[in-house]
Design a protein around this motif. Structure first.
Motif, PDB file in Angstrom:
ATOM      1  N   ALA A 149       0.832  -1.206   0.000  1.00 36.40           N
ATOM      2  CA  ALA A 149       0.000   0.000   0.000  1.00 36.40           C
ATOM      3  C   ALA A 149       0.861   1.247   0.000  1.00 36.40           C
ATOM      4  N   THR A 150       0.459   2.200  -0.811  1.00 30.77           N
ATOM      5  CA  THR A 150       0.930   3.572  -0.613  1.00 30.77           C
ATOM      6  C   THR A 150      -0.281   4.319  -0.060  1.00 30.77           C
ATOM      7  N   GLU A 151      -0.159   5.604   0.173  1.00 33.79           N
ATOM      8  CA  GLU A 151      -1.305   6.349   0.675  1.00 33.79           C
ATOM      9  C   GLU A 151      -2.363   6.548  -0.409  1.00 33.79           C
ATOM     10  N   THR A 152      -1.980   6.382  -1.676  1.00 33.78           N
ATOM     11  CA  THR A 152      -2.939   6.597  -2.773  1.00 33.78           C
ATOM     12  C   THR A 152      -3.652   5.300  -3.129  1.00 33.78           C
ATOM     13  N   VAL A 153      -2.917   4.399  -3.767  1.00 34.95           N
ATOM     14  CA  VAL A 153      -3.450   3.079  -4.135  1.00 34.95           C
ATOM     15  C   VAL A 153      -2.356   2.047  -3.889  1.00 34.95           C
ATOM     16  N   TYR A 154      -2.682   0.768  -4.007  1.00 34.75           N
ATOM     17  CA  TYR A 154      -1.646  -0.265  -3.902  1.00 34.75           C
ATOM     18  C   TYR A 154      -0.759  -0.213  -5.145  1.00 34.75           C
ATOM     19  N   GLY A 155       0.543  -0.346  -4.914  1.00 35.20           N
ATOM     20  CA  GLY A 155       1.491  -0.374  -6.018  1.00 35.20           C
ATOM     21  C   GLY A 155       2.054  -1.769  -6.204  1.00 35.20           C
ATOM     22  N   LEU A 156       2.506  -2.052  -7.429  1.00 33.44           N
ATOM     23  CA  LEU A 156       3.161  -3.328  -7.727  1.00 33.44           C
ATOM     24  C   LEU A 156       4.632  -3.035  -7.953  1.00 33.44           C
ATOM     25  N   GLY A 157       5.465  -3.396  -6.966  1.00 40.42           N
ATOM     26  CA  GLY A 157       6.856  -2.954  -6.963  1.00 40.42           C
ATOM     27  C   GLY A 157       7.831  -3.960  -7.530  1.00 40.42           C
ATOM     28  N   VAL A 193       8.075  10.010  -3.386  1.00 42.74           N
ATOM     29  CA  VAL A 193       8.277   9.368  -2.081  1.00 42.74           C
ATOM     30  C   VAL A 193       6.896   9.077  -1.510  1.00 42.74           C
ATOM     31  N   PRO A 194       6.525   7.804  -1.404  1.00 43.88           N
ATOM     32  CA  PRO A 194       5.200   7.475  -0.875  1.00 43.88           C
ATOM     33  C   PRO A 194       5.129   7.745   0.622  1.00 43.88           C
ATOM     34  N   ALA A 195       3.911   7.969   1.128  1.00 44.08           N
ATOM     35  CA  ALA A 195       3.769   8.377   2.529  1.00 44.08           C
ATOM     36  C   ALA A 195       3.691   7.208   3.508  1.00 44.08           C
ATOM     37  N   THR A 196       3.388   6.006   3.044  1.00 49.39           N
ATOM     38  CA  THR A 196       3.256   4.920   4.020  1.00 49.39           C
ATOM     39  C   THR A 196       4.628   4.451   4.513  1.00 49.39           C
ATOM     40  N   LEU A 197       4.646   4.140   5.797  1.00 47.87           N
ATOM     41  CA  LEU A 197       5.856   3.626   6.434  1.00 47.87           C
ATOM     42  C   LEU A 197       6.314   2.343   5.755  1.00 47.87           C
ATOM     43  N   VAL A 198       5.356   1.480   5.453  1.00 54.00           N
ATOM     44  CA  VAL A 198       5.673   0.175   4.851  1.00 54.00           C
ATOM     45  C   VAL A 198       6.399   0.367   3.520  1.00 54.00           C
ATOM     46  N   ALA A 199       5.872   1.239   2.669  1.00 50.67           N
ATOM     47  CA  ALA A 199       6.489   1.444   1.353  1.00 50.67           C
ATOM     48  C   ALA A 199       7.919   1.945   1.506  1.00 50.67           C
ATOM     49  N   ARG A 200       8.096   2.937   2.372  1.00 52.63           N
ATOM     50  CA  ARG A 200       9.447   3.509   2.509  1.00 52.63           C
ATOM     51  C   ARG A 200      10.409   2.523   3.161  1.00 52.63           C
ATOM     52  N   ALA A 201       9.887   1.712   4.088  1.00 53.43           N
ATOM     53  CA  ALA A 201      10.752   0.725   4.748  1.00 53.43           C
ATOM     54  C   ALA A 201      11.221  -0.342   3.750  1.00 53.43           C
ATOM     55  N   ILE A 202      10.347  -0.721   2.827  1.00 48.65           N
ATOM     56  CA  ILE A 202      10.763  -1.723   1.834  1.00 48.65           C
ATOM     57  C   ILE A 202      11.848  -1.134   0.922  1.00 48.65           C
ATOM     58  N   ILE A 203      11.651   0.106   0.492  1.00 47.25           N
ATOM     59  CA  ILE A 203      12.650   0.751  -0.379  1.00 47.25           C
ATOM     60  C   ILE A 203      13.990   0.823   0.362  1.00 47.25           C
ATOM     61  N   ASP A 204      13.938   1.257   1.625  1.00 47.25           N
ATOM     62  CA  ASP A 204      15.148   1.354   2.450  1.00 47.25           C
ATOM     63  C   ASP A 204      15.870   0.027   2.528  1.00 47.25           C
ATOM     64  N   ARG A 205      15.110  -1.007   2.870  1.00 51.88           N
ATOM     65  CA  ARG A 205      15.723  -2.313   3.070  1.00 51.88           C
ATOM     66  C   ARG A 205      16.220  -2.918   1.776  1.00 51.88           C
ATOM     67  N   ALA A 206      15.477  -2.691   0.682  1.00 49.90           N
ATOM     68  CA  ALA A 206      15.916  -3.228  -0.608  1.00 49.90           C
ATOM     69  C   ALA A 206      17.158  -2.475  -1.083  1.00 49.90           C
ATOM     70  N   GLY A 207      17.251  -1.199  -0.697  1.00 51.02           N
ATOM     71  CA  GLY A 207      18.426  -0.402  -1.074  1.00 51.02           C
ATOM     72  C   GLY A 207      18.426   0.030  -2.528  1.00 51.02           C
ATOM     73  N   VAL A 208      17.285  -0.105  -3.187  1.00 50.18           N
ATOM     74  CA  VAL A 208      17.157   0.324  -4.593  1.00 50.18           C
ATOM     75  C   VAL A 208      15.834   1.084  -4.734  1.00 50.18           C
ATOM     76  N   PRO A 209      15.778   1.979  -5.737  1.00 55.32           N
ATOM     77  CA  PRO A 209      14.478   2.592  -6.016  1.00 55.32           C
ATOM     78  C   PRO A 209      13.516   1.529  -6.532  1.00 55.32           C
ATOM     79  N   ILE A 210      12.235   1.699  -6.261  1.00 54.30           N
ATOM     80  CA  ILE A 210      11.253   0.681  -6.651  1.00 54.30           C
ATOM     81  C   ILE A 210      10.271   1.257  -7.670  1.00 54.30           C
ATOM     82  N   ALA A 211      10.254   0.662  -8.856  1.00 52.93           N
ATOM     83  CA  ALA A 211       9.273   1.046  -9.876  1.00 52.93           C
ATOM     84  C   ALA A 211       7.956   0.403  -9.496  1.00 52.93           C
ATOM     85  N   ALA A 212       6.892   1.198  -9.430  1.00 54.53           N
ATOM     86  CA  ALA A 212       5.605   0.642  -9.010  1.00 54.53           C
ATOM     87  C   ALA A 212       4.433   1.365  -9.662  1.00 54.53           C
TER      88      ALA A 212
END
Ligand code: TXA
Ligand code: MG
Length: 348
Positions: A43-51, A133-152
């Protein structure tokens, strides 16, 4: 197994995750899938993304396959912060920094010249890249942990209604992707505003939660791209092909005014979606399913869910009564124009 072409029959795991206090092991699992070229919906704050990993053409190509998305429609790159955004851009103008500072994390996507680290697959060969930069904690945490930008992109089949719940993603993409993180319903429910900063005057390519008015406060004059097609869908090779977008499977029409409903020959199985503040409506059949979305906030948040609910009811027709042509309704009107056809041809 990637059974030929589209990757059907994958096992799609669905994991609940707390939006406020996401479980570290689940985030690691998601990040690991992204790093190894897989697909994760969140989830992002807008809609679910496919990353997918935005730096991997192979991973990004999978997004296009599973969504059945035309290859000329570029993807948004999701980053954790402004530093990561700058790394995806060949040029980061002052206005980009100003907008990012003001609206990120949040529902604003900024189009700037792209860096060479972003493959053609993401931008559909364009010289520009769309970043947010999406507003949800989950989205940003996944990007952080993956260490790469995420196309979604939105996690729905191409052309259909964007998902605002994990169950919507499962309906559309179950069996095609690796993981769905169920973070509950999204809070805004409508896709981000896309603003192009590569033209002399900034241009809104897709209206959304951040309005033209708000952007003009920061940028001065902002143009709005006329909404004949979905942003980049107006590909010269297939003009008009995607004039209908964000659309339910059920035939859907919009009335120009409530008077158009006066003598309407309602089909047996029909729904009416009233969007905006209507005081008086003509007499309606007792069997009609009716949904009311009276305010811009409710309409943004619930429109896609209502459209999906209507599809589930297997109706003959959906009739939409659209909101007034006022700035606060701009984004909702834009999506409705693409999701429906005029009820009386020639009217809008
Ligand atoms: O709220 C959102 O923006 C959601 C969430 C998941 O972040 N994402 C989303 O992605 O709506 P998608 O792919 O469904 O829509 C992205 C839009 C498309 O209309 C695309 O044409 C446009 O952004 N876009 C992407 N890259 C672009 C570029 N380089 N130039 C112009 N438009 C671009
Ligand atoms: Mg989409």
């Amino acid at each position: 197994m990637d059974g030929g072409g589209i990757m059907l029959h994958r096992e799609t795991r669905v994991r609940p995750i707390s939006a406020e206090d996401p479980d570290a092991a689940t985030l690691d699992e998601a990040a690991e899938i992204i790093r190894s070229g897989g697909l994760v919906a969140f989830a992002t704050e807008t809609v679910y993304g496919l990353g997918a990993d935005a730096t991997s053409a192979a991973a990004v190509n999978r997004i296009f396959e599973v969504k059945e998305r035309p290859d000329f429609n570029p993807l948004i790159v999701h980053v954790a912060d402004r530093a990561m955004a700058r790394a995806c851009a060949a040029d980061w103008p002052g206005v980009a920094e100003t907008l990012a500072e003001r609206y990120w994390p949040g529902p604003l996507t900024i189009v700037v010249p792209r860096a060479s680290t972003i493959p053609d697959a993401v931008t559909a060969g364009r010289a520009s890249v769309a970043i947010r930069v999406p507003a949800t904690l989950v989205a940003r945490a996944i990007i952080d942990r993956a260490g790469v930008p995420i196309a979604a992109p939105s996690a729905n089949r191409s052309g259909g209604v964007s998902p605002t719940r994990a169950s919507h993603v499962l309906e559309d993409l179950g069996g095609r992707i690796d993981l769905i993180l169920d973070c509950g319903p999204t809070t805004l429910g409508l896709e981000s505003t896309v603003v192009d900063l590569t033209t002399r005057t900034p241009r809104i390519l897709r209206p959304g939660p951040i309005s033209q008015h708000e952007l003009e406060h920061v940028l001065g004059t902002v143009h709005v791209r006329e909404a004949a097609f979905d942003d980049c869908d107006a590909h010269p090779a297939s003009p008009g092909q995607l004039a209908v977008h964000y659309a339910p499977r059920t035939r859907a029409v919009r009335a120009a005014a409530s008077a158009e409903l006066d003598d309407f020959a309602w089909p047996a199985k029909c729904a009416l979606i009233v969007v905006g503040p209507y005081d008086e409506l003509p007499d309606l059949p007792a069997t009609l399913r009716r949904f009311d979305l009276p305010t811009p906030e409710e309409a943004s948040r619930d429109l896609y869910e209502v459209l999906r609910d209507c599809d589930r009811l297997t109706l003959d027709l959906i009739v939409v009564l659209p909101p007034p042509d006022r700035p606060e309704w701009h984004a909702v009107r834009d999506r409705l124009r693409r999701a429906t056809r005029p009820m009386v041809s020639g009217h809008d």
